[in-house]
Design a protein around this motif. Structure first.
Motif, PDB file in Angstrom:
ATOM      1  N   ILE A  99       0.839  -1.207   0.000  1.00 18.03           N
ATOM      2  CA  ILE A  99       0.000   0.000   0.000  1.00 18.03           C
ATOM      3  C   ILE A  99       0.874   1.257   0.000  1.00 18.03           C
ATOM      4  N   ASN A 100       1.973   1.211   0.737  1.00 18.23           N
ATOM      5  CA  ASN A 100       2.910   2.352   0.700  1.00 18.23           C
ATOM      6  C   ASN A 100       3.442   2.573  -0.712  1.00 18.23           C
ATOM      7  N   ALA A 103       0.632   4.201  -2.739  1.00 16.51           N
ATOM      8  CA  ALA A 103       0.399   5.586  -2.306  1.00 16.51           C
ATOM      9  C   ALA A 103       1.520   6.480  -2.839  1.00 16.51           C
ATOM     10  N   ASN A 104       2.731   5.996  -2.704  1.00 19.13           N
ATOM     11  CA  ASN A 104       3.880   6.752  -3.196  1.00 19.13           C
ATOM     12  C   ASN A 104       3.818   6.917  -4.718  1.00 19.13           C
ATOM     13  N   GLY A 105       3.427   5.857  -5.395  1.00 20.60           N
ATOM     14  CA  GLY A 105       3.383   5.872  -6.854  1.00 20.60           C
ATOM     15  C   GLY A 105       2.287   6.761  -7.409  1.00 20.60           C
ATOM     16  N   LEU A 106       1.226   6.944  -6.625  1.00 18.39           N
ATOM     17  CA  LEU A 106       0.121   7.776  -7.105  1.00 18.39           C
ATOM     18  C   LEU A 106       0.310   9.243  -6.737  1.00 18.39           C
ATOM     19  N   ALA A 107       1.299   9.522  -5.877  1.00 24.02           N
ATOM     20  CA  ALA A 107       1.519  10.900  -5.394  1.00 24.02           C
ATOM     21  C   ALA A 107       1.588  11.931  -6.530  1.00 24.02           C
ATOM     22  N   PRO A 108       2.310  11.611  -7.641  1.00 30.24           N
ATOM     23  CA  PRO A 108       2.404  12.628  -8.696  1.00 30.24           C
ATOM     24  C   PRO A 108       1.054  13.011  -9.302  1.00 30.24           C
ATOM     25  N   ARG A 109       0.036  12.170  -9.119  1.00 26.46           N
ATOM     26  CA  ARG A 109      -1.287  12.474  -9.675  1.00 26.46           C
ATOM     27  C   ARG A 109      -2.130  13.308  -8.726  1.00 26.46           C
ATOM     28  N   ILE A 116      -8.958  11.175  -1.170  1.00 30.36           N
ATOM     29  CA  ILE A 116      -8.671   9.740  -1.122  1.00 30.36           C
ATOM     30  C   ILE A 116      -9.713   9.139  -0.187  1.00 30.36           C
ATOM     31  N   LEU A 117     -10.563   8.296  -0.757  1.00 28.24           N
ATOM     32  CA  LEU A 117     -11.669   7.738   0.024  1.00 28.24           C
ATOM     33  C   LEU A 117     -11.225   6.421   0.657  1.00 28.24           C
ATOM     34  N   VAL A 118     -11.293   6.362   1.982  1.00 28.17           N
ATOM     35  CA  VAL A 118     -11.017   5.116   2.700  1.00 28.17           C
ATOM     36  C   VAL A 118     -12.279   4.803   3.515  1.00 28.17           C
ATOM     37  N   SER A 119     -12.178   4.001   4.582  1.00 26.98           N
ATOM     38  CA  SER A 119     -13.353   3.796   5.421  1.00 26.98           C
ATOM     39  C   SER A 119     -12.928   3.720   6.875  1.00 26.98           C
ATOM     40  N   TYR A 120     -13.899   3.804   7.751  1.00 27.94           N
ATOM     41  CA  TYR A 120     -13.623   3.696   9.191  1.00 27.94           C
ATOM     42  C   TYR A 120     -13.152   2.296   9.567  1.00 27.94           C
ATOM     43  N   MET A 121     -13.338   1.318   8.715  1.00 27.56           N
ATOM     44  CA  MET A 121     -12.922  -0.030   9.109  1.00 27.56           C
ATOM     45  C   MET A 121     -11.561  -0.412   8.540  1.00 27.56           C
ATOM     46  N   GLU A 122     -10.794   0.584   8.078  1.00 27.24           N
ATOM     47  CA  GLU A 122      -9.467   0.241   7.549  1.00 27.24           C
ATOM     48  C   GLU A 122      -8.471  -0.068   8.671  1.00 27.24           C
ATOM     49  N   HIS A 123      -7.567  -0.981   8.351  1.00 26.54           N
ATOM     50  CA  HIS A 123      -6.353  -1.214   9.145  1.00 26.54           C
ATOM     51  C   HIS A 123      -5.471   0.024   8.973  1.00 26.54           C
ATOM     52  N   HIS A 124      -4.655   0.328   9.965  1.00 29.30           N
ATOM     53  CA  HIS A 124      -3.769   1.497   9.855  1.00 29.30           C
ATOM     54  C   HIS A 124      -2.926   1.457   8.575  1.00 29.30           C
ATOM     55  N   ALA A 125      -2.649   0.255   8.097  1.00 30.11           N
ATOM     56  CA  ALA A 125      -1.846   0.111   6.866  1.00 30.11           C
ATOM     57  C   ALA A 125      -2.548   0.706   5.650  1.00 30.11           C
ATOM     58  N   ASN A 126      -3.867   0.859   5.729  1.00 30.50           N
ATOM     59  CA  ASN A 126      -4.596   1.459   4.611  1.00 30.50           C
ATOM     60  C   ASN A 126      -5.134   2.848   4.979  1.00 30.50           C
ATOM     61  N   ILE A 127      -4.554   3.434   6.004  1.00 31.86           N
ATOM     62  CA  ILE A 127      -4.878   4.811   6.386  1.00 31.86           C
ATOM     63  C   ILE A 127      -3.609   5.664   6.358  1.00 31.86           C
ATOM     64  N   LEU A 242      -1.067   1.551 -15.148  1.00 31.10           N
ATOM     65  CA  LEU A 242      -0.788   2.376 -13.967  1.00 31.10           C
ATOM     66  C   LEU A 242       0.607   2.093 -13.427  1.00 31.10           C
ATOM     67  N   LEU A 243       0.969   0.809 -13.403  1.00 34.44           N
ATOM     68  CA  LEU A 243       2.303   0.450 -12.917  1.00 34.44           C
ATOM     69  C   LEU A 243       3.378   1.067 -13.810  1.00 34.44           C
ATOM     70  N   GLU A 244       3.122   1.084 -15.112  1.00 34.82           N
ATOM     71  CA  GLU A 244       4.078   1.693 -16.046  1.00 34.82           C
ATOM     72  C   GLU A 244       4.238   3.184 -15.754  1.00 34.82           C
ATOM     73  N   GLU A 245       3.112   3.818 -15.441  1.00 36.80           N
ATOM     74  CA  GLU A 245       3.151   5.259 -15.240  1.00 36.80           C
ATOM     75  C   GLU A 245       3.733   5.662 -13.888  1.00 36.80           C
ATOM     76  N   MET A 246       3.661   4.768 -12.921  1.00 32.89           N
ATOM     77  CA  MET A 246       4.126   5.111 -11.574  1.00 32.89           C
ATOM     78  C   MET A 246       5.648   5.160 -11.486  1.00 32.89           C
ATOM     79  N   PRO A 247       6.184   6.091 -10.693  1.00 32.85           N
ATOM     80  CA  PRO A 247       7.618   6.098 -10.477  1.00 32.85           C
ATOM     81  C   PRO A 247       8.023   4.910  -9.600  1.00 32.85           C
ATOM     82  N   PRO A 248       9.290   4.490  -9.661  1.00 30.17           N
ATOM     83  CA  PRO A 248       9.739   3.404  -8.786  1.00 30.17           C
ATOM     84  C   PRO A 248       9.566   3.797  -7.317  1.00 30.17           C
ATOM     85  N   TYR A 249       9.564   2.796  -6.449  1.00 30.98           N
ATOM     86  CA  TYR A 249       9.368   3.036  -5.022  1.00 30.98           C
ATOM     87  C   TYR A 249      10.713   3.208  -4.334  1.00 30.98           C
ATOM     88  N   GLN A 250      11.633   2.284  -4.603  1.00 31.65           N
ATOM     89  CA  GLN A 250      12.982   2.374  -4.052  1.00 31.65           C
ATOM     90  C   GLN A 250      13.968   2.208  -5.195  1.00 31.65           C
TER      91      GLN A 250
END
Ligand code: PMP
Length: 406
Positions: A99-100, A103-109, A116-127, A242-250
């Motif tokens: 998820i990180n 999130a990082n890859g979508l930042a340029p957009r 960014i729509l999430v929900s109250y039942m998300e794990h912290h990893a998705n918040i 989308l993966l093609e368009e996203m920048p690398p993570y590390q």
């Protein structure tokens, strides 16, 4: 249940046949991490004994063997998710890293005013990864409400999904409530508005097999350790464009095509997102876990799990003051509960003395705890290797605790 022999299945999990605190272990903390079948232990052992070397380095036989095993596991995961191509299967450390990465890859957009729509039942990893990217970009994280029963509030969803929404990041199954969210129609609605959709599948894959093409999501994340594979590895599925368009993570080795001080170019998918030496043995272990699951009639397995949930629901009233948090119509066998007069952590400790392992606390879902106005819950989470007798033992244990301490 026909077609599923739980006694035989338990023989495949060596850790289950032990005593804890003088009692036979009853492992009901599968939501936190599931146990591993012998097939996974053997596959990893064999990998280290017979084929370990670094991958994709080519020059010798062990390197070829390691690469074949590693890429074979990627193909196994592709099949499991029904993805079109292994280019879409990226190894990560787990759901959190997946998820990180997104999130990082979508930042340029993302820009100020975007939501960014999430929900109250998300794990912290998705918040939290979304909050971090929101901080950087000026976007805003907006939570969809949940109902008292622990279902997504569709009125809230419909009122929040709109022109400003750029990303819908939602859990397939709640780790606290067990709720199976109706993600397919939500994704369809989001797609109609051009919203990018991200599913947290961490708690779904241990119970059923998702089909990413049928779901239509742009991204799907899960962790190996919750689906009977080893720790240290997980998966991100993504739509190729989308993966093609996203920048690398590390940055680092493996993820590049060519490096020079003038200009560095990226490797092709999926390697663009896999910097450094990957978790090779762990990938092999995850592949073995999925192969193991594929050996079962999944329908019979789900029926057996549902029988556990039904039994637990029948026994609820045998414990005075016990109530469930999460009573959705469609749910996996997860019981979050409270008992009047008892603190969740005491319930956990007292059950442990009887050899019964559950989890207590906020379950990395603090906004959900706030939503229900509880400091935490006790949670028993079942896997297909749990038995009806173990459900009975849980409730006998709870009755005892309630009688003595509540
Ligand atoms: N999402 C959900 C729904 C989870 O249950 C978990 C694990 N508790 C995670 C994400 C994070 O998974 P991991 O810690 O394996 O990265």
């Amino acid at each position: 249940t026909s077609g599923f022999d739980v006694a035989a299945v338990r023989q495949d999990f060596p850790i289950l046949s032990q005593q804890v605190n003088g009692k036979p272990l009853v492992y009901l903390d599968n939501g936190a991490s599931a146990q591993k079948p012998q097939a996974v232990l053997d596959a990893m052992d064999r990998y280290y004994r017979e084929m370990h070397s670094n991958v994709h380095r080519g020059a010798h036989t062990l390197g070829d063997r390691a690469t074949t095993a590693f890429e074979g596991a990627r193909e196994t995961v592709r099949g499991f998710l029904n993805a079109e191509s292994t280019r879409q299967i990226i190894w990560t450390r787990g759901t959190t890293e997946a998820i990180n990465l997104v999130a990082n890859g979508l930042a340029p957009r993302l820009k100020a005013g975007d939501e960014i729509l999430v929900s109250y039942m998300e794990h912290h990893a998705n918040i939290v990864p979304w909050q971090m990217v929101a901080e950087r970009t000026g976007a805003k994280v907006v939570p969809v409400q949940v109902t008292p029963d622990g279902e997504l509030d569709l009125d809230s969803f419909n009122s929040l999904l709109g022109d400003r929404t750029r990303v819908l990041a939602i859990t397939h199954v709640s780790n606290v409530l067990g709720t199976i969210n109706p993600v397919a129609p939500l994704i369809e609605q989001a797609k109609a508005l051009g919203v990018i959709t991200v599913l947290d599948g961490a708690q779904a894959v241990p119970h059923f097999q998702p089909d990413v093409q049928a779901l239509g999501c742009d991204f799907y994340a899960f962790s190996s350790h919750k689906v009977f594979g080893p720790t240290g590895i997980g998966v991100l599925y993504g739509k190729e464009q989308l993966l093609e368009e996203m920048p690398p993570y590390q940055g680092g080795g493996e993820m590049i095509e060519r490096v020079s001080f003038e200009r560095t170019t990226w490797n092709t998918l999926p390697y663009k997102f896999e910097a450094g030496t990957p978790a090779i043995a762990e990938a092999v272990g995850l592949g073995a876990a999925i192969d193991y699951l594929n050996g079962f009639d999944r329908q019979a397995m789900e029926a057996a799990e549902n029988a556990l949930l039904t039994r637990a629901n029948e026994l609820l009233e045998t414990v005075p003051g016990m109530s469930l948090i999460g009573t959705a119509k469609r749910k996996v066998p997860v019981l979050s509960f409270k008992i009047d007069g008892l603190h969740p952590s005491d319930i956990g400790t007292l059950l442990d003395q009887q050899g019964i392992a559950i989890r207590t606390g906020h379950h990395c879902a603090m906004p959900l705890m706030d939503f229900y106005g509880v400091p935490g819950t006790a949670r028993a989470s079942f896997a297909f290797y749990n038995t009806l007798e173990e459900v009975d033992q849980l409730f006998t244990g709870l009755q005892k605790i309630q009688r003595l301490f509540a």
